[in-house]
Scaffold this motif. Sequence first.
Motif, short mmCIF file in Angstrom:
data_model
loop_
_atom_site.label_atom_id
_atom_site.label_comp_id
_atom_site.label_asym_id
_atom_site.label_seq_id
_atom_site.Cartn_x
_atom_site.Cartn_y
_atom_site.Cartn_z
N GLY A 229 0.81 -1.22 0.00
CA GLY A 229 0.00 0.00 0.00
C GLY A 229 0.85 1.27 0.00
O GLY A 229 0.60 2.18 -0.80
N PHE A 230 1.84 1.32 0.87
CA PHE A 230 2.67 2.53 0.95
C PHE A 230 3.45 2.72 -0.35
O PHE A 230 3.50 3.81 -0.91
CB PHE A 230 3.62 2.43 2.15
N ALA A 231 4.02 1.63 -0.86
CA ALA A 231 4.76 1.70 -2.13
C ALA A 231 3.85 2.20 -3.25
O ALA A 231 4.27 3.00 -4.10
CB ALA A 231 5.34 0.33 -2.47
N SER A 232 2.59 1.75 -3.24
CA SER A 232 1.64 2.21 -4.26
C SER A 232 1.42 3.71 -4.16
O SER A 232 1.39 4.43 -5.17
CB SER A 232 0.27 1.53 -4.07
N GLY A 233 1.26 4.20 -2.93
CA GLY A 233 1.03 5.62 -2.73
C GLY A 233 2.23 6.45 -3.20
O GLY A 233 2.07 7.49 -3.83
N VAL A 234 3.42 5.97 -2.90
CA VAL A 234 4.63 6.68 -3.31
C VAL A 234 4.72 6.71 -4.84
O VAL A 234 5.04 7.74 -5.45
CB VAL A 234 5.88 6.05 -2.65
N TRP A 235 4.35 5.61 -5.46
CA TRP A 235 4.37 5.57 -6.94
C TRP A 235 3.32 6.51 -7.53
O TRP A 235 3.58 7.21 -8.51
CB TRP A 235 4.15 4.13 -7.43
#
Length: 400
Positions: A229-235
Amino acid sequence: MSVIETCHRCGTRYEDEFRVRCGCGEPLWIESEATTFAWDDGGDRSGIWRYESLLPIDRPDGVARAAGGTPLVRSPGLDDVAGGRVFVKDESENPTGAYKDRGSAVAVPHAIAAGDDVIGTVSYGNMAISTAAHATSLDRECIVFVPEDISRVRLELIGQYEPTIIRVSGGYGELYGDALELSERLPISVLVSDAPTRISGYKTALFEICESFAPETPDVIALPASSGGFASGVWLGVRELERAGLIDEPPRLCLVQTAAADPLTRAFEDGATDPTPMSPDETGETIAHSIGNPDPPSGARALAAVRDTGGAVVSVTDDEIRTARRQFAVEGGFCVEPASATTLAGVSRLADRGEVSAGESVVLVPTGTGFKELGTGGTDVTAETVHRTDLPARLESLLP
Ligand SMILES: *Cc1c(COP(=O)(O)O)cnc(C)c1O
Ligand SMILES: [Zn+2]
């Protein structure tokens, strides 16, 4: 404001702001429709609300106002270990000590504005603590589903915000799917790791990092990854800044997993677009309990983020995590939880492989504070006892 959800994989658009999954199975996110954005649009607003024009809700009241705005600290003491010029984006400075607050600050008020009477979440860690804090600060009932064998410390950390805590027996792992179904049937919003509005909140971490570096861009950003989830948000943040013309070359996203549960590392090494869920037999115990997801719901999206930015996924062992946690404290002065210490251990591995070089700027993102873990073992501390009258002599012996 009309909110459109889109799918990173097939591009389908939904005029629906409460759908979680695309017809193709992938989790959805909300891409800002804003066509222009400049750093000074945020004026003197603080935290994640500097980027209000790119978020799907207006700034709410309550503890949500305190989310984000965490410091980015140049930390030369960690350069030798990491193999680059280290900056620490200290997410422990969020209201409940973890980056999860960025997501809760958007997702909880959004669900309340939509008329949901009750907020819920399936977690016994930082997600539970953060969701409960944000719900109570807007005077809304919160239900937290935890596993039957949850520890006392965890119950206490969640319980301080007085949500209704329900211990679930008979298959906690399957509760994620059940919860999404319950959300659709009842006026209760169960906000799990890949709720689209959470992802919107997470992108502000990337905005803050890039705003601090502007007009430069950091070379590498390292985060721990579990659900993705966090990686998705950063992307999502990277994509929006590219569209706004604020960055040219994106930072390389490096995700770090625990070797005990590392479906993303395995998929990355195999060149697969989707992670293969790990069976209970393949999954081990780890001190990095915030990142043990064997079947990450946003896994494919996290892998796409890594490939799109030229990054990598690596796994680290508990021994490496213990060492890195100590280095964060002793060389940097940071108290980070084991899941967050993985960032330093992971980047150090990448440097050994020649994938990070000495002059490069490397942003480590300790996602959560280590203060919640104190008293749960791990560190041997020695302290001598000295009689008051012997103190002057003892102090003199300590001076260089
Ligand atoms: C939730 C959490 C993570 C993992 O984030 P995902 O979005 O699940 O990948 C990492 N570190 C900490 C401290 C967390 O609480
Ligand atoms: Zn799709």
